[in-house]
Design a protein around this motif. Sequence first.
Motif, PDB file in Angstrom:
ATOM      1  N   UNK A  73     -19.439 -28.506 -18.327  1.00  0.00           N
ATOM      2  CA  UNK A  73     -18.867 -27.654 -19.369  1.00  0.00           C
ATOM      3  C   UNK A  73     -18.897 -26.198 -18.922  1.00  0.00           C
ATOM      4  N   UNK A  74     -17.766 -25.531 -19.041  1.00  0.00           N
ATOM      5  CA  UNK A  74     -17.680 -24.148 -18.599  1.00  0.00           C
ATOM      6  C   UNK A  74     -16.790 -23.368 -19.555  1.00  0.00           C
ATOM      7  N   UNK A  75     -17.213 -22.157 -19.876  1.00  0.00           N
ATOM      8  CA  UNK A  75     -16.406 -21.255 -20.694  1.00  0.00           C
ATOM      9  C   UNK A  75     -16.374 -19.898 -20.000  1.00  0.00           C
ATOM     10  N   UNK A  76     -15.195 -19.279 -19.953  1.00  0.00           N
ATOM     11  CA  UNK A  76     -15.084 -18.005 -19.260  1.00  0.00           C
ATOM     12  C   UNK A  76     -14.009 -17.147 -19.898  1.00  0.00           C
ATOM     13  N   UNK A 115       0.821  -1.216   0.000  1.00  0.00           N
ATOM     14  CA  UNK A 115       0.000   0.000   0.000  1.00  0.00           C
ATOM     15  C   UNK A 115       0.853   1.264   0.000  1.00  0.00           C
ATOM     16  N   UNK A 116       1.793   1.359  -0.982  1.00  0.00           N
ATOM     17  CA  UNK A 116       2.620   2.549  -1.053  1.00  0.00           C
ATOM     18  C   UNK A 116       2.260   3.401  -2.265  1.00  0.00           C
ATOM     19  N   UNK A 117       1.274   3.005  -3.013  1.00  0.00           N
ATOM     20  CA  UNK A 117       0.942   3.737  -4.224  1.00  0.00           C
ATOM     21  C   UNK A 117       0.104   4.975  -3.885  1.00  0.00           C
ATOM     22  N   UNK A 118       0.436   6.083  -4.516  1.00  0.00           N
ATOM     23  CA  UNK A 118      -0.321   7.310  -4.299  1.00  0.00           C
ATOM     24  C   UNK A 118      -1.635   7.282  -5.064  1.00  0.00           C
ATOM     25  N   UNK A 119      -1.597   6.760  -6.275  1.00  0.00           N
ATOM     26  CA  UNK A 119      -2.801   6.699  -7.102  1.00  0.00           C
ATOM     27  C   UNK A 119      -2.877   5.340  -7.768  1.00  0.00           C
ATOM     28  N   UNK A 120      -4.082   4.815  -7.896  1.00  0.00           N
ATOM     29  CA  UNK A 120      -4.252   3.513  -8.528  1.00  0.00           C
ATOM     30  C   UNK A 120      -5.664   3.386  -9.071  1.00  0.00           C
ATOM     31  N   UNK A 121      -5.787   2.481 -10.016  1.00  0.00           N
ATOM     32  CA  UNK A 121      -7.111   2.177 -10.550  1.00  0.00           C
ATOM     33  C   UNK A 121      -7.096   0.744 -11.038  1.00  0.00           C
ATOM     34  N   UNK A 122      -8.193   0.067 -10.798  1.00  0.00           N
ATOM     35  CA  UNK A 122      -8.259  -1.342 -11.179  1.00  0.00           C
ATOM     36  C   UNK A 122      -9.619  -1.647 -11.789  1.00  0.00           C
ATOM     37  N   UNK A 123      -9.611  -2.368 -12.881  1.00  0.00           N
ATOM     38  CA  UNK A 123     -10.849  -2.779 -13.533  1.00  0.00           C
ATOM     39  C   UNK A 123     -10.799  -4.284 -13.776  1.00  0.00           C
ATOM     40  N   UNK A 124     -11.862  -4.960 -13.421  1.00  0.00           N
ATOM     41  CA  UNK A 124     -11.952  -6.402 -13.648  1.00  0.00           C
ATOM     42  C   UNK A 124     -13.251  -6.713 -14.365  1.00  0.00           C
ATOM     43  N   UNK A 125     -13.153  -7.474 -15.439  1.00  0.00           N
ATOM     44  CA  UNK A 125     -14.336  -7.914 -16.159  1.00  0.00           C
ATOM     45  C   UNK A 125     -14.296  -9.437 -16.263  1.00  0.00           C
ATOM     46  N   UNK A 126     -15.429 -10.055 -16.023  1.00  0.00           N
ATOM     47  CA  UNK A 126     -15.481 -11.504 -16.124  1.00  0.00           C
ATOM     48  C   UNK A 126     -16.840 -11.916 -16.643  1.00  0.00           C
ATOM     49  N   UNK A 127     -16.838 -12.783 -17.626  1.00  0.00           N
ATOM     50  CA  UNK A 127     -18.091 -13.357 -18.061  1.00  0.00           C
ATOM     51  C   UNK A 127     -17.883 -14.853 -18.255  1.00  0.00           C
ATOM     52  N   UNK A 128     -18.939 -15.601 -18.043  1.00  0.00           N
ATOM     53  CA  UNK A 128     -18.814 -17.042 -18.169  1.00  0.00           C
ATOM     54  C   UNK A 128     -20.166 -17.707 -18.216  1.00  0.00           C
ATOM     55  N   UNK A 129     -20.155 -18.912 -18.709  1.00  0.00           N
ATOM     56  CA  UNK A 129     -21.351 -19.732 -18.720  1.00  0.00           C
ATOM     57  C   UNK A 129     -20.945 -21.123 -18.258  1.00  0.00           C
ATOM     58  N   UNK A 130     -21.919 -21.823 -17.681  1.00  0.00           N
ATOM     59  CA  UNK A 130     -21.636 -23.170 -17.206  1.00  0.00           C
ATOM     60  C   UNK A 130     -22.869 -24.025 -17.387  1.00  0.00           C
ATOM     61  N   UNK A 131     -22.695 -25.153 -18.011  1.00  0.00           N
ATOM     62  CA  UNK A 131     -23.766 -26.128 -18.188  1.00  0.00           C
ATOM     63  C   UNK A 131     -23.187 -27.484 -17.790  1.00  0.00           C
ATOM     64  N   UNK A 132     -23.654 -28.015 -16.670  1.00  0.00           N
ATOM     65  CA  UNK A 132     -23.108 -29.278 -16.192  1.00  0.00           C
ATOM     66  C   UNK A 132     -21.621 -29.135 -15.924  1.00  0.00           C
TER      67      UNK A 132
END
Length: 891
Positions: A689-692, A670-687
């Motif tokens: 089988x999973x894709x993400x 935690x020494x950073x003066x400024x920061x920005x973070x973005x996370x995107x996640x999408x996925x589907x799951x059937x039984x």
Amino acid sequence: MPFIGAAIVGAVGLAGTTAGAIVGGLINVGIAGGLAYASSALGGQQGATAQAGIQTDVEMGGGQPRGCTYGRVGVAGYLAYINTFADNNNMLDMVYLLGDGPHDAIERVWIGGKAYAVTVLQDNAYRTAYRVEGVLGGAGVSYLTLTLWRGFEDQPASTQLVNYANPAGRWTTADRLSGICYVHMRGLYDEEAFPNGIPQMVFEMRGRRLYDWRRDSTVGGSGAHRWDDPTTWEFSENPIVQLYNYQRGTWLGGELTVGMGVAPVDLAADSWTAAANACDELVAESDGSSVPRYRCGTYVAADEEHATVIQRFLDACAGALYERVGAFSPQAGVAQIVTYPTITDGDLVSGRQVRFAARRSRSDLTNGVFGSFSDPADQYELVAYEARTSAAAEAADGEIRRVQVDYPSVHHALQAQRLGQIHLGLSRLQATATITLGFAAVVLEPGDWLRWDSARYGLRIWLVVDTTSHADQTVTLNLREISAAAYAWSEDDEGAVSVPGVPGDKPDLITTVPLMSVLATSLVSEAGAKQPALRVTWSPILDATVDAIVIEYRPQGSADVMTATSTAPNGGELLISAGLQGATTYEVRGTLATTPRRTTTWTDWQVVTTGDMTVAPAPGTVTVEAMEAALRERVLTRQDEDIAALREITDALGMAVANVDAVARKQADEVWTASRRETERMGVRVGEAEASITAEREVRANADSALATDIGVVRANVASNTASITSTTEALTDLTNAVALQRTDLEAQIEGVVANVSVQAIASASKPDGALAAYQIAVKAGDGEDLAQGGLMLAVYGTPGNYSSKLFLQADSTSIMDGAGGKALLTVDASGTAYLNADLVADGSLTAAKVIAATLSAITSNTGDLNVTGLMSIGAKISASGPNGNIIISD
């Protein structure tokens, strides 16, 4: 889309600033009738959600959209003004814009990720001043105060900011920030209180003060609330009250800045009151307390789509928004009373088609719900609530089918559990129907509950989804099965309040790498070259919320930590060779990366010693010992130089990666003066089988360092068969180093057969140490112990005044083709034998101590006399022509 102006650093020109109006009303949001919007529970949506409605990263720069906070939520705000003053410039003012319209209060503040309490010092209609407790210097005095300016349009300018502006005039009495809620932070800058500089702040807000029509005696309510007087409004966590205010909109200076601008005539008052009252009903909890049934907290940006924002409010109360006779009509997630008389098959209009389906398709079945909510205890980050499952439903379906449902606008674990339970209950009510009734049914509206006692289809309760009136005075209803039992809840239904999420399983999830062990091994080429490696193994992980295994390793006692990642947690194995040296003792540990994020722990450091790095000849190789002394010395020297060069480049690559990793670890410090973070996640799951697809971007900076990271993971798996692409791009610079790193890993695995491609490029410049530019490709494929591998490295490296380039190639067989690609000019096979298929032309001389060949032909040389100490010719012709073309042969 309203935006905050770019020239905001001096806060000049913001007084009375508003944006262009947004025309509201039903016609602009595309409602055609019936069910307009529904929560995930009623609408059947499923899948992981982005952390929408949370604003815990500080924004900077121009072009930021306007916004405001509804309910209780953590907000970092928009950093609009920085000022230092006093004799040593050790007093610091910072201004964070939090939202449009009047906000209520600050409850606490996080500084660098640590929570601090606040105490009210002064309070009036426009502002509240707080002391931040626990931020103390050497004298034991609090070094930090906060002043919340609520955001009324007529609020005055801050005299503190005006009087201490440096230089004078940077903040004037005209800079009132009319209609904008902001925090003025004032601190004594002291390295004892802030040893790492001023860290990022996140404010826990009691957000917008809202108009509640139920408290307005002029519109049938009881109280002093008035729509045209924001000073009468109050803070509210009620999601229906929040939705009402969002639909009517936030207005500043007569212009709409946030929301829809719907006229009150388009909001059916009775249904809004019923839904808001349902949210306020108290629910008993096992600790003896009673809490409102539904609460909501979310940050809304002006550039968000209306449907997205409405969805968050409705998800927080398992509700729906209907269009009834041209007006919006909400309904909260509680059982409704059936008032229409029970209908029978005899009430159906004869001759009109009846559609009935008792079950959904198998792909739509759900017998378990898991997901996450925003936890105030964890700075409003997404954490898991306890999964809601049904053994009876699993038995009826013959398999486990679970869906992820996230509630980013819910900040209470038990409320998230209740919502998950409703989602599961409604998903088990699978029947749908379409029927037509006579004119008496014209009183039925979307959202009403109806009882149909059918001789053919049985007795069921139905929800009216939408209605269509016909010219012959009949009404067609689209229905879906509903039940009061789906909304039932008691204290016995409560699960653990803080449990790491699991896709449908109630036992706690693992929080570290199970049964991890480390062994030293070597990568051995066909030619016998050995590269030290570490084989890290663990018990395969089948938990779908675990995304990756993160491994850290370092020379024993060193602070230079390197990182390796496996995106196949169920693989149970990771081979590491980058940056490793021979005969060196290393420490290795591991942890988990999960979605939703939860608390994980590192394993203990494990100690292991690598073997020697050696180069051994393969069978059939011409060895150095077979050469005469002078040539042997030359080859040995060059071989040592090449191996040293390879080791030097490998070291440099490892250090470059470690340099990026070391700076990235500053995030945890935690020494950073400024920061920005973005996370995107999408996925589907059937039984199984999973894709993400996961994308994570992060930028951080302080006075002397800057780091940008972009990580993307594309993954598909069915049971234990997986295919994945992981791309990592990092750029780092500080006062002495600049490093750019790009790596892409492709992996496919099915029933023990594995294929892997790794491409890595690094550019590293350091002053005064020098520079490195390298490009690596490594490939491997095989089945079990039958594993083949190859690689290529091209590098330029060195120190000032001493740079060189190298090309290293490893393969079982190597060929160099001609320009047309039809002939191999040079081939080296797996045995080490080299084949040359080309004309050999030398302008100078060709020297060889001994040439032995089955066939030697067409050697052309522009020479004088050719002296040969011994020549044996078997069925061959030797000729010479031209001046001095003599061949001298001696015994």
